[in-house]
Design an enzyme around this catalytic site. Structure first.
Site, short mmCIF file in Angstrom:
data_model
loop_
_atom_site.label_atom_id
_atom_site.label_comp_id
_atom_site.label_asym_id
_atom_site.label_seq_id
_atom_site.Cartn_x
_atom_site.Cartn_y
_atom_site.Cartn_z
N ILE A 161 -6.14 15.70 -0.58
CA ILE A 161 -5.37 14.77 -0.55
C ILE A 161 -3.85 15.44 -1.64
CG2 ILE A 161 -4.79 13.28 -2.00
CD1 ILE A 161 -7.38 12.00 -0.44
N HIS A 289 -6.76 -0.75 -3.97
CA HIS A 289 -7.35 0.53 -3.65
C HIS A 289 -7.60 0.69 -1.85
CE1 HIS A 289 -11.48 3.03 -3.88
NE2 HIS A 289 -10.59 4.08 -3.13
N SER A 292 -7.48 4.68 1.97
CA SER A 292 -7.71 4.70 3.05
C SER A 292 -6.89 3.98 4.28
CB SER A 292 -8.44 5.23 3.35
OG SER A 292 -9.62 4.29 3.36
O1 LIG Z 1 -12.08 5.81 -1.67
C1 LIG Z 1 -11.84 5.77 -0.28
C2 LIG Z 1 -12.69 7.13 0.25
O2 LIG Z 1 -13.50 7.93 -1.44
O3 LIG Z 1 -12.73 7.58 0.86
#
Ligand SMILES: O=CC(=O)O
Length: 324
Positions: A161, A289, A292
């Protein structure tokens, strides 16, 4: 030998998971993703071979006991696995997999969104529109933000990431990318990022991105001391886990103008209490959150999670194992 039994601990995961698993396994889907109901459903199975995890509930002794002694693999549909008590799995010889890699683009996108909106005072600007306090454009001192171009970037955690965030930032013509973490990485060199210690990164960065996993070492790493070292014009972006940040210390730093702004996709608790001070601060941008949360990413995560279970049950190597 009969068919293997797998429990999917969340009724809301993409269909592909059930489709793949049920080709060769008997699949039970939990009726809800809350802990009590997963426990009840697990106990009713009389023991499972594989556990498909897609909640932030802990996988601990109680869950593993309820899953029974045949359990061979826990596969979590997430990149992070701080919700898994790894020592318990290791002690029982249970394998663990996660879904790294697949989330990089989507999470890096939200990191950019948060960096841009926090630097351009999005929350505050929106409130001015709503409240009729929008000052004429020709007041050239009003609502000035921070530039990304020419800035120094600090990335805490240059994994998949962090690297993807760095690649996007290069397109914004930043001056320098610093990073810190457990060790220097070859990938860092490739993208021209400089490995530094946390102290240097904190003091010199205009934007700090948190992209490291939650561990004992990273828990509350952004505390009063950290915010005291950041630039007054500095911006913090967190796309990792809320607990990397001491939230009260962050709120104080934002209120007292110790730092310029924060963009947070993660916080605590999640869901955030609706009376949280974070919601009232003009210099915070929050997303719930969603790192993804794109259809393609979630489908790919569900597929990989299922494939890891199938491979473990077939005695094959996992595609994305977590070292225990
Ligand atoms: O937070 C989301 C993940 O860890 O994929």
């Amino acid at each position: 030998m009969g068919r293997f039994k797998v429990l999917i601990a969340n009724p809301l995961v993409p269909r592909i998971a059930n489709e793949l698993l049920s080709q060769t396994c008997d699949v039970v889907t939990a009726s809800s993703y809350d802990r009590a109901s997963i426990l009840k459903d697990l106990k009713a199975t009389n023991g499972i071979d594989g556990l498909f995890w897609a909640t932030k509930n802990l996988v601990d002794k109680e869950i593993l006991d309820a899953a029974g002694p045949k359990l061979k693999v826990v596969s979590t549909m997430s990149a992070g696995y701080d919700q898994i008590v790894t020592e318990e799995l290791k002690a029982r010889g249970i394998k663990l997999s996660n879904t790294p890699g697949l989330v990089n683009d989507s999470v890096a996108d939200i990191a950019m969104l948060l960096a841009l909106t926090a630097s351009k005072r999005f929350t505050e600007g929106r409130r001015h529109i709503e409240q009729g306090t929008w000052i004429n454009y020709f007041n050239s001192h009003w609502m000035l933000g921070q530039d990304i171009r020419g800035s120094t970037i600090g990335i805490i955690g240059l994994g998949g990431i962090g690297q993807t965030i760095a690649k996007r930032l290069i397109g914004f013509d930043v001056a320098k990318i610093l990073y810190t973490g457990n060790r220097e990485k070859a990938e860092g060199k490739k993208i021209g990022a400089e490995f530094v210690n946390l102290d240097k990164l904190t003091k010199e960065s205009d934007f700090i991105f948190l992209a490291a996993p939650l561990t004992n070492d990273t828990h509350h790493m952004c505390n009063t001391d950290f915010f005291g070292k950041m630039k007054k014009t500095g911006i913090l972006v967190n796309v990792s886990r809320g607990l990397l940040v001491d939230q009260q210390a962050l709120i104080k730093a934002l209120k007292e103008g110790q730092i310029f702004a924060a963009g947070l996709d993660v916080m605590y608790p999640e869901p955030l209490n609706t009376d949280s001070e974070l919601l009232n601060l003009p210099n915070v941008v929050l997303t719930p959150h969603l790192g993804s949360a794109t259809k393609n990413t979630r489908d790919a995560m569900a597929e990989l999670t299922a494939r890891n279970i199938l491979r473990a049950l077939a005695g094959e190597e996992l595609l994305t194992p977590v070292e225990l």
